[in-house]
Design a protein around this motif. Structure first.
Motif, PDB file in Angstrom:
ATOM      1  N   SER A 180      47.108   7.954  59.474  1.00 28.14           N
ATOM      2  CA  SER A 180      47.911   7.123  58.586  1.00 28.14           C
ATOM      3  C   SER A 180      47.692   5.660  58.915  1.00 28.14           C
ATOM      4  N   ALA A 181      48.184   4.788  58.004  1.00 27.28           N
ATOM      5  CA  ALA A 181      48.073   3.348  58.253  1.00 27.28           C
ATOM      6  C   ALA A 181      48.771   2.963  59.547  1.00 27.28           C
ATOM      7  N   GLU A 182      49.887   3.634  59.831  1.00 25.37           N
ATOM      8  CA  GLU A 182      50.624   3.340  61.058  1.00 25.37           C
ATOM      9  C   GLU A 182      49.809   3.723  62.287  1.00 25.37           C
ATOM     10  N   GLU A 183      49.113   4.876  62.205  1.00 24.95           N
ATOM     11  CA  GLU A 183      48.301   5.323  63.330  1.00 24.95           C
ATOM     12  C   GLU A 183      47.085   4.436  63.535  1.00 24.95           C
ATOM     13  N   GLU A 184      46.644   3.759  62.478  1.00 23.57           N
ATOM     14  CA  GLU A 184      45.492   2.869  62.589  1.00 23.57           C
ATOM     15  C   GLU A 184      45.856   1.488  63.112  1.00 23.57           C
TER      16      GLU A 184
ATOM     17  N   HIS B 224      39.837   2.740  74.275  1.00 24.17           N
ATOM     18  CA  HIS B 224      39.996   4.189  74.440  1.00 24.17           C
ATOM     19  C   HIS B 224      41.409   4.617  74.059  1.00 24.17           C
ATOM     20  N   GLU B 225      42.391   3.803  74.395  1.00 27.06           N
ATOM     21  CA  GLU B 225      43.767   4.122  74.015  1.00 27.06           C
ATOM     22  C   GLU B 225      43.940   4.064  72.503  1.00 27.06           C
ATOM     23  N   ALA B 226      43.357   3.037  71.887  1.00 24.98           N
ATOM     24  CA  ALA B 226      43.486   2.883  70.437  1.00 24.98           C
ATOM     25  C   ALA B 226      42.758   4.003  69.695  1.00 24.98           C
ATOM     26  N   LEU B 227      41.587   4.397  70.168  1.00 25.19           N
ATOM     27  CA  LEU B 227      40.855   5.491  69.531  1.00 25.19           C
ATOM     28  C   LEU B 227      41.651   6.787  69.599  1.00 25.19           C
ATOM     29  N   GLY B 228      42.347   6.986  70.708  1.00 20.37           N
ATOM     30  CA  GLY B 228      43.150   8.183  70.871  1.00 20.37           C
ATOM     31  C   GLY B 228      44.342   8.240  69.938  1.00 20.37           C
ATOM     32  N   GLU B 229      44.779   7.091  69.435  1.00 20.63           N
ATOM     33  CA  GLU B 229      45.912   7.038  68.518  1.00 20.63           C
ATOM     34  C   GLU B 229      45.505   7.343  67.083  1.00 20.63           C
TER      35      GLU B 229
ATOM     36  N   LEU C 102      44.373   0.375  66.449  1.00 20.56           N
ATOM     37  CA  LEU C 102      42.924   0.183  66.408  1.00 20.56           C
ATOM     38  C   LEU C 102      42.569  -1.098  65.643  1.00 20.56           C
ATOM     39  N   ARG C 103      43.312  -1.389  64.579  1.00 19.98           N
ATOM     40  CA  ARG C 103      43.061  -2.639  63.851  1.00 19.98           C
ATOM     41  C   ARG C 103      43.369  -3.845  64.728  1.00 19.98           C
ATOM     42  N   GLN C 104      44.425  -3.748  65.516  1.00 23.31           N
ATOM     43  CA  GLN C 104      44.751  -4.837  66.441  1.00 23.31           C
ATOM     44  C   GLN C 104      43.643  -5.010  67.472  1.00 23.31           C
ATOM     45  N   TRP C 105      43.111  -3.872  67.942  1.00 18.47           N
ATOM     46  CA  TRP C 105      42.011  -3.958  68.905  1.00 18.47           C
ATOM     47  C   TRP C 105      40.787  -4.610  68.263  1.00 18.47           C
ATOM     48  N   LEU C 106      40.495  -4.278  67.039  1.00 19.42           N
ATOM     49  CA  LEU C 106      39.344  -4.865  66.352  1.00 19.42           C
ATOM     50  C   LEU C 106      39.486  -6.380  66.230  1.00 19.42           C
ATOM     51  N   GLY C 107      40.700  -6.863  66.020  1.00 17.55           N
ATOM     52  CA  GLY C 107      40.917  -8.308  66.014  1.00 17.55           C
ATOM     53  C   GLY C 107      40.623  -8.927  67.369  1.00 17.55           C
ATOM     54  N   ARG C 108      41.029  -8.249  68.391  1.00 16.36           N
ATOM     55  CA  ARG C 108      40.758  -8.716  69.761  1.00 16.36           C
ATOM     56  C   ARG C 108      39.255  -8.691  70.051  1.00 16.36           C
TER      57      ARG C 108
END
Length: 533
Positions: A431-435, A384-389, A438-444
């Motif tokens: 942006s790539a920075e904002e993603e 939820h935190e990552a989606l908000g970013e 979420l990309r880190q979460w997807l790895g997890r």
């Protein structure tokens, strides 16, 4: 004649609320205080030229009602022009907290209940006409509704049902042939709009505010009678009304409300106006006004322009507001029991039920079956935190993720590219920075997925059954409204059919699953709405 061949003008109505509750029968429609009563008998005000625009075939079949012709006696009944001999129309008296402040008497200002019809399973369902003219509770309003709000309520009631969300239903949408003047955004720009009436359906439309009104007015006999009516008809499994049963009843209201709001959160639905008078005593979604779906994901987003200052009813606030509203109901019901503290466990049950239900729904949305409660809870919070970013469309993100999981599990080395495709399809302008988060979460998430023992295809099917492809995005509803106002019902009919199977692929309707286009970002009705009808 079999019951399945009856149109609504031929159907026998029951009138339990009118016959069992204390009401006034003066049929005086003047706006006024109505102390001492739970309802007022009132007749709908006829309209110029009622015409059927939309009909819920599935609901009608369940109610044992036949689809009517475009015009005729049945549509006259659905517009309020015809009151049959078995109907006893009424408007209910209730109060409520609006945006956190006690508003006093409110009541059905533009909704008139015709009575109840018995469904094919023997269950009575109340049919209520919204937009059927003034009642004693209309205050300074005309008791009417416009096509845009009526079409939105008709579509959303049925769309939520097919999503599996506890909700009131909608049977019909009828145009009136009259114009209704509304200032859509309360900005000094009133316009004449086509009028319409939606026939909405529920076991009962009793709400938190009915009990609040009786308690506030110190009408304790009415409060007790209303509680007994609701328990005997809709919570009869709890037993005959008593102090002990009142406590268990409140706990069940809390449980149902928690389940309902967990469903909202699961599909990204924002009600927009969670006043206590808009909270069903049965735990059903009620009063579809300035609602919306998250696009993009933003816990602070509200579709309601009236709420922009405080964002009290924003997506992320809904669980807390549900608890606050139940607390106000508890204050009213406290008059029925010797120790108000006996109601506190119900509030605790609400919180526990909401967390448990939302957790279970997130497990299904992410395809997780090998339970790891603490690890999964942390995973969900991080999501939820990552989606908000990121400016990620919630519906598209989960749907694309569902399709991607089998390939990623089969070839983890392809994960980075696969996740990129998901984000490209679901992201608005991050942006790539904002993603990054979420990309880190997807790895997890991939690491967690690899601990599952279910087959990848089974995981995918579970996720597809929990993550809808089609939801009633506001821009889709607005397109249907504009077409209907121009006399074209094909957009409405197509959208209605697609929303009946929101979890199916339906590739021929792919464009209805697209994220909000740029032109709809600021367009009235597509991004923001008001409480105006």
């Amino acid at each position: 004649m079999s019951i399945n061949s009856l149109t609504i003008d031929q159907a026998p109505f029951q009138n339990s609320f009118v016959e069992e509750m204390r009401g006034e029968a003066s049929f005086d429609k003047r706006p006024r205080a109505v102390p001492g009563y739970l309802y007022s008998r009132v007749t709908p005000t006829p309209v110029a030229d009622p015409r059927l625009l939309a009909w819920s075939d599935d609901l009608a079949a369940y109610l044992g009602l036949a689809r009517p012709a475009e015009r005729g006696p049945a549509v006259d009944a659905l517009a309020g022009n015809l009151v049959t001999g078995s109907m006893k129309p009424f408007a209910a008296r209730y109060g409520g907290h609006q945006f956190g402040s006690w508003a006093g008497q409110l009541g059905d200002g533009r909704a008139i209940s015709l009575g109840e019809v018995t469904a094919t399973d023997g269950t009575p369902w109340e049919i209520q006409l919204k937009g059927a003219g003034p009642t004693p509770y209309s205050r300074r309003a005309d008791g009417r509704a416009v096509l845009r709000s009526s079409l939105r309520e008709f579509l959303c009631s049925e769309a939520m049902h097919y999503l599996g969300v506890p909700t009131t239903r909608a049977l019909s949408l009828v145009s009136t042939g009259d114009k209704v003047v509304r200032d859509m955004f309360y900005n000094g720009n009133p316009q004449a709009e086509p009028g319409a009436i939606v026939a909405r359906v529920a076991p009962t439309f009793v709400r938190f505010g009915n009990f609040q009104m009786m308690a506030s007015a110190a009408e304790l006999d009415n409060l007790r009678d209303l509680a007994a009516y609701v328990i005997r008809r809709y919570y009869h499994e709890l037993g005959e009304p008593s102090e002990e049963v009142y406590v268990r009843w409140f706990e069940e209201i809390c449980r149902r409300t928690a389940v309902m709001i967990a469903h909202w959160m699961s599909v990204g639905f924002v009600h927009g106006v969670m006043n206590t008078d808009n909270m069903s005593i049965l735990g059903l979604t009620i009063d579809y006004g300035p609602y919306g779906w998250l696009e993009p994901y933003d816990p602070d987003w509200t579709p309601n322009t009236t709420d922009f200052g405080s964002r009290r009813y924003a997506y992320g606030q809904q669980p807390n507001v549900g608890l606050w509203n139940l607390w106000q109901l508890a204050r009213a019901l406290a008059h029925l029991i010797p120790d108000p503290e006996l109601l506190r466990p119900g509030l605790d049950l609400y919180s526990a039920t909401f967390e448990q239900t939302r957790h279970e729904m997130m497990l299904r949305k992410l395809g997780l079956t090998n339970l790891q409660p603490e690890e999964d809870k942390a995973l969900f919070e991080a999501l939820h935190e990552a989606l908000g970013e990121s400016e990620v469309d919630m519906t598209l993100f989960f749907r694309r993720l569902s399709h991607t999981v089998p390939a990623v599990l089969a070839n983890p080395d392809s994960a980075e590219a696969a996740w990129g495709e998901v984000l490209a399809a679901a992201t608005y302008s991050a942006s790539a920075e904002e993603e990054t988060q979420l990309r880190q979460w997807l790895g997890r998430y991939l690491v967690r997925l690899q601990q599952e023992t279910a087959a990848p295809e089974a995981i995918r099917e579970m996720m597809l059954g929990a993550n809808p492809k089609y939801v009633l995005r506001n821009y889709l509803a607005q397109q249907a409204i504009e077409a209907a106002e121009a006399g074209d019902l094909s957009v409405l009919n197509r959208l209605m059919e697609v929303l009946k199977t929101p979890f199916a692929e339906q590739p021929e309707h792919e464009e209805l699953a697209a994220k909000r286009p740029d032109w709809a970002r600021e367009k009235p009705g597509c991004a923001t709405l008001s409480c105006s009808s």
